[in-house]
Motif scaffolding. Structure first.
Motif, PDB file in Angstrom:
ATOM      1  N   LEU A 284       0.954  -1.108  -0.028  1.00 30.19           N
ATOM      2  CA  LEU A 284      -0.141  -0.167   0.048  1.00 30.19           C
ATOM      3  C   LEU A 284       0.867   1.113  -0.199  1.00 30.19           C
ATOM      4  O   LEU A 284       0.556   2.214  -0.783  1.00 30.19           O
ATOM      5  N   LEU A 285       1.847   1.270   0.710  1.00 32.89           N
ATOM      6  CA  LEU A 285       2.908   2.593   0.952  1.00 32.89           C
ATOM      7  C   LEU A 285       3.609   2.529  -0.602  1.00 32.89           C
ATOM      8  O   LEU A 285       3.831   3.742  -0.723  1.00 32.89           O
ATOM      9  N   ARG A 286       3.954   1.479  -0.972  1.00 31.30           N
ATOM     10  CA  ARG A 286       4.601   1.746  -2.475  1.00 31.30           C
ATOM     11  C   ARG A 286       3.701   2.324  -3.359  1.00 31.30           C
ATOM     12  O   ARG A 286       3.984   3.304  -4.186  1.00 31.30           O
ATOM     13  N   VAL A 287       2.313   2.007  -3.495  1.00 26.71           N
ATOM     14  CA  VAL A 287       1.341   2.634  -4.240  1.00 26.71           C
ATOM     15  C   VAL A 287       1.283   4.041  -3.744  1.00 26.71           C
ATOM     16  O   VAL A 287       0.948   4.769  -4.942  1.00 26.71           O
ATOM     17  N   PHE A 288       1.112   4.366  -2.733  1.00 23.20           N
ATOM     18  CA  PHE A 288       0.991   5.695  -2.433  1.00 23.20           C
ATOM     19  C   PHE A 288       2.185   6.416  -2.870  1.00 23.20           C
ATOM     20  O   PHE A 288       1.877   7.677  -3.200  1.00 23.20           O
ATOM     21  N   ASP A 289       3.304   5.943  -2.687  1.00 21.53           N
ATOM     22  CA  ASP A 289       4.493   6.691  -3.340  1.00 21.53           C
ATOM     23  C   ASP A 289       4.392   6.952  -4.830  1.00 21.53           C
ATOM     24  O   ASP A 289       4.821   7.951  -5.260  1.00 21.53           O
ATOM     25  N   ALA A 290       3.943   5.869  -5.374  1.00 18.42           N
ATOM     26  CA  ALA A 290       3.888   5.915  -6.918  1.00 18.42           C
ATOM     27  C   ALA A 290       3.012   6.896  -7.312  1.00 18.42           C
ATOM     28  O   ALA A 290       3.071   7.639  -8.132  1.00 18.42           O
ATOM     29  N   LEU A 291       1.608   7.112  -6.666  1.00 17.86           N
ATOM     30  CA  LEU A 291       0.721   8.007  -6.850  1.00 17.86           C
ATOM     31  C   LEU A 291       0.912   9.417  -6.678  1.00 17.86           C
ATOM     32  O   LEU A 291       0.670  10.346  -7.366  1.00 17.86           O
ATOM     33  N   GLY A 292       1.890   9.480  -5.667  1.00 13.42           N
ATOM     34  CA  GLY A 292       1.910  10.888  -5.074  1.00 13.42           C
ATOM     35  C   GLY A 292       1.086  11.336  -3.990  1.00 13.42           C
ATOM     36  O   GLY A 292      -0.017  10.919  -3.908  1.00 13.42           O
ATOM     37  N   ALA A 293       1.756  12.054  -3.133  1.00 10.90           N
ATOM     38  CA  ALA A 293       1.076  12.253  -1.960  1.00 10.90           C
ATOM     39  C   ALA A 293      -0.230  13.108  -2.284  1.00 10.90           C
ATOM     40  O   ALA A 293      -1.233  12.886  -1.076  1.00 10.90           O
ATOM     41  N   ASP A 294      -0.629  13.737  -3.205  1.00 10.34           N
ATOM     42  CA  ASP A 294      -1.669  14.649  -3.210  1.00 10.34           C
ATOM     43  C   ASP A 294      -2.852  13.807  -4.138  1.00 10.34           C
ATOM     44  O   ASP A 294      -3.857  14.613  -4.458  1.00 10.34           O
ATOM     45  N   HIS A 295      -2.348  12.694  -4.613  1.00  9.36           N
ATOM     46  CA  HIS A 295      -3.378  11.976  -5.425  1.00  9.36           C
ATOM     47  C   HIS A 295      -4.580  11.557  -4.712  1.00  9.36           C
ATOM     48  O   HIS A 295      -4.508  11.313  -3.460  1.00  9.36           O
ATOM     49  N   PRO A 296      -5.943  11.962  -5.111  1.00 10.44           N
ATOM     50  CA  PRO A 296      -7.331  11.674  -4.424  1.00 10.44           C
ATOM     51  C   PRO A 296      -7.110  10.229  -3.837  1.00 10.44           C
ATOM     52  O   PRO A 296      -7.490   9.883  -2.623  1.00 10.44           O
ATOM     53  N   LEU A 297      -6.573   9.262  -4.700  1.00  6.55           N
ATOM     54  CA  LEU A 297      -6.719   7.935  -4.190  1.00  6.55           C
ATOM     55  C   LEU A 297      -5.743   7.789  -2.661  1.00  6.55           C
ATOM     56  O   LEU A 297      -5.857   6.891  -1.822  1.00  6.55           O
ATOM     57  N   THR A 298      -4.499   8.444  -2.890  1.00  2.22           N
ATOM     58  CA  THR A 298      -3.619   8.288  -1.839  1.00  2.22           C
ATOM     59  C   THR A 298      -4.158   8.893  -0.730  1.00  2.22           C
ATOM     60  O   THR A 298      -4.173   8.422   0.537  1.00  2.22           O
ATOM     61  N   VAL A 299      -4.901  10.061  -0.712  1.00  2.00           N
ATOM     62  CA  VAL A 299      -5.436  10.864   0.424  1.00  2.00           C
ATOM     63  C   VAL A 299      -6.431   9.942   1.028  1.00  2.00           C
ATOM     64  O   VAL A 299      -6.599   9.806   2.127  1.00  2.00           O
ATOM     65  N   ALA A 300      -7.232   9.250   0.279  1.00  2.00           N
ATOM     66  CA  ALA A 300      -8.667   8.564   0.657  1.00  2.00           C
ATOM     67  C   ALA A 300      -8.039   7.283   1.473  1.00  2.00           C
ATOM     68  O   ALA A 300      -8.572   7.097   2.425  1.00  2.00           O
ATOM     69  N   TYR A 301      -7.183   6.445   0.695  1.00  2.00           N
ATOM     70  CA  TYR A 301      -6.913   5.275   1.391  1.00  2.00           C
ATOM     71  C   TYR A 301      -5.686   5.464   2.320  1.00  2.00           C
ATOM     72  O   TYR A 301      -5.598   4.379   3.335  1.00  2.00           O
ATOM     73  N   ARG A 302      -4.870   6.597   2.516  1.00  2.00           N
ATOM     74  CA  ARG A 302      -4.029   6.801   3.767  1.00  2.00           C
ATOM     75  C   ARG A 302      -4.825   6.925   4.715  1.00  2.00           C
ATOM     76  O   ARG A 302      -4.561   6.559   5.820  1.00  2.00           O
ATOM     77  N   ARG A 303      -6.018   7.562   4.655  1.00  2.00           N
ATOM     78  CA  ARG A 303      -6.871   7.937   5.842  1.00  2.00           C
ATOM     79  C   ARG A 303      -7.390   6.693   6.243  1.00  2.00           C
ATOM     80  O   ARG A 303      -7.574   6.140   7.717  1.00  2.00           O
ATOM     81  N   ARG A 304      -8.010   5.597   5.225  1.00  2.00           N
ATOM     82  CA  ARG A 304      -8.429   4.436   5.706  1.00  2.00           C
ATOM     83  C   ARG A 304      -7.419   3.523   6.290  1.00  2.00           C
ATOM     84  O   ARG A 304      -7.704   2.577   7.305  1.00  2.00           O
ATOM     85  N   LEU A 305      -5.976   3.575   5.796  1.00  2.00           N
ATOM     86  CA  LEU A 305      -4.842   2.827   6.485  1.00  2.00           C
ATOM     87  C   LEU A 305      -4.800   3.375   7.872  1.00  2.00           C
ATOM     88  O   LEU A 305      -4.568   2.491   8.840  1.00  2.00           O
ATOM     89  N   PHE A 306      -4.934   4.728   7.992  1.00  2.00           N
ATOM     90  CA  PHE A 306      -4.395   5.212   9.450  1.00  2.00           C
ATOM     91  C   PHE A 306      -5.453   4.676  10.328  1.00  2.00           C
ATOM     92  O   PHE A 306      -5.304   4.289  11.593  1.00  2.00           O
ATOM     93  N   ALA A 307      -6.809   4.842   9.865  1.00  2.00           N
ATOM     94  CA  ALA A 307      -7.903   4.400  10.688  1.00  2.00           C
ATOM     95  C   ALA A 307      -7.794   2.716  11.111  1.00  2.00           C
ATOM     96  O   ALA A 307      -8.074   2.343  12.243  1.00  2.00           O
ATOM     97  N   LEU A 308      -7.504   2.071  10.039  1.00  2.00           N
ATOM     98  CA  LEU A 308      -7.431   0.587  10.432  1.00  2.00           C
ATOM     99  C   LEU A 308      -6.321   0.405  11.488  1.00  2.00           C
ATOM    100  O   LEU A 308      -6.275  -0.461  12.278  1.00  2.00           O
ATOM    101  N   LEU A 309      -5.104   1.183  11.384  1.00  2.00           N
ATOM    102  CA  LEU A 309      -3.905   0.844  12.214  1.00  2.00           C
ATOM    103  C   LEU A 309      -4.249   1.385  13.710  1.00  2.00           C
ATOM    104  O   LEU A 309      -3.698   0.873  14.556  1.00  2.00           O
ATOM    105  N   TYR A 310      -4.455   2.327  13.606  1.00  2.00           N
ATOM    106  CA  TYR A 310      -4.939   3.003  14.878  1.00  2.00           C
ATOM    107  C   TYR A 310      -6.114   3.325  15.584  1.00  2.00           C
ATOM    108  O   TYR A 310      -6.414   3.837  16.659  1.00  2.00           O
TER     109      TYR A 310
END
Length: 310
Positions: A284-310
């Motif tokens: 997941l982190l590799r895909v985020f890096d590939a898409l870029g920090a500002d990509h809508p999918l990165t923003v949305a799924y990073r938020r979901r990843l954070f919620a899942l982890l914490y």
């Protein structure tokens, strides 16, 4: 073609805008102009009374300028006289640059009625420049899609050959606009030639080789090498275990179906965090890096990843 100041809602050009019928027939040399001490007053200050002027301050040693200027020239031609693109080489005309307070390039200024209305620095992406410009100048109605848009549409439709041909021509016409070379690498990869795509990416200047768009193509290339082929995918059919879900997600990312792939990786994290020593999270982190920090999918799924982890 109405030209407005977003701060007031009033026309940006108060001396009645030239009609579309007259500007659409204008010679490009009348709205793309190199300026110096001999014509700066006439083109930029006096000329902006009748037509807004986009002042492109650049320098020969500036790599981002080589990316930005072709975009501005393309927009000037597309807008066909709704604004004048004035190009200032600050290396050759340092006196003007000093008077304008230019500290770094590229520096783009929007001038109307002899006054500065807005500006931006740096080589912004074409889409962002269009959005910025549309605040002041209405885009041409029913403008045909740009070659880059045609190439992207061809890729989306699975026509890699047409996309490759378009990007090949653009890369030849604008050899220093490296986004076209990255687009060409993407089309070549979609056509199944990973080796040629990798070579093209490896030969880019470092600042473009490491940019988000290039990383996205490289990630698809690397995921393509890691992902199962069609025979292996067929063997996984009917299986819903972690390995099958993870490999299907890899294939989706490799094919550019990022949202489906991210969803699959997140599912593996939820159901089997230990799989592959936390392989789903790391991917997941590799895909985020590939898409870029500002990509809508990165923003949305990073938020979901954070919620899942914490």
């Amino acid at each position: 073609m109405p030209i407005v100041d977003p701060r007031t809602g009033n026309p940006l050009n108060t001396a009645e805008n030239a009609s579309q019928s007259s500007t659409s027939q204008a010679d490009p040399s009348t709205y793309i102009v190199d300026v110096d001490m001999s014509n700066f007053q006439q083109v930029v200050l006096e000329g902006s009374v009748n037509t807004p002027v986009l002042l492109d301050c650049w320098a020969p040693w500036c790599e981002p300028c080589k990316t930005l200027t072709p975009i501005l020239e393309k927009l000037a031609q597309e807008y066909a006289g709704a604004f004048v693109l004035a190009k200032l080489n600050i290396e050759e005309h340092q006196q003007i640059a000093a008077q304008l307070g230019i500290r770094s390039v590229p520096d783009v200024k929007l001038i109307s009625q002899g006054q500065l209305y807005d500006q931006f620095q740096g080589a912004l992406p074409e889409r962002q420049i269009r959005e910025w410009l549309s605040q002041y100048i209405e885009a041409p109605q029913e403008a045909p899609p740009s070659p880059e848009e045609q190439a992207e549409a061809a890729l989306a439709a699975g026509d890699a050959a047409s996309a490759q041909a378009i990007y090949q021509q653009l890369a030849q016409e604008y050899p220093e606009h490296y986004d076209y070379q990255i687009g060409l690498a993407s089309a070549i990869l979609a056509a199944g030639n990973a080796t040629e795509a990798r070579t093209l990416l490896d030969n880019l200047p470092p600042e473009h080789r490491d940019a988000a768009k290039a990383r996205g193509v490289r990630a698809r290339l690397e995921f393509g090498e890691e992902a199962p082929d069609q025979q292996e995918l067929a063997a996984l059919e009917g299986r819903d275990d972690s390995e099958a879900c993870y490999k299907r997600a890899l294939r989706q990312v490799a094919d550019g179906h990022y949202e489906a792939g991210l969803e699959g990786l997140l599912h593996v994290m939820k159901t089997d965090r230990a799989y592959g020593e936390d392989a789903a999270r790391r991917t997941l982190l590799r895909v985020f890096d590939a898409l870029g920090a500002d990509h809508p999918l990165t923003v949305a799924y990073r938020r979901r990843l954070f919620a899942l982890l914490y």
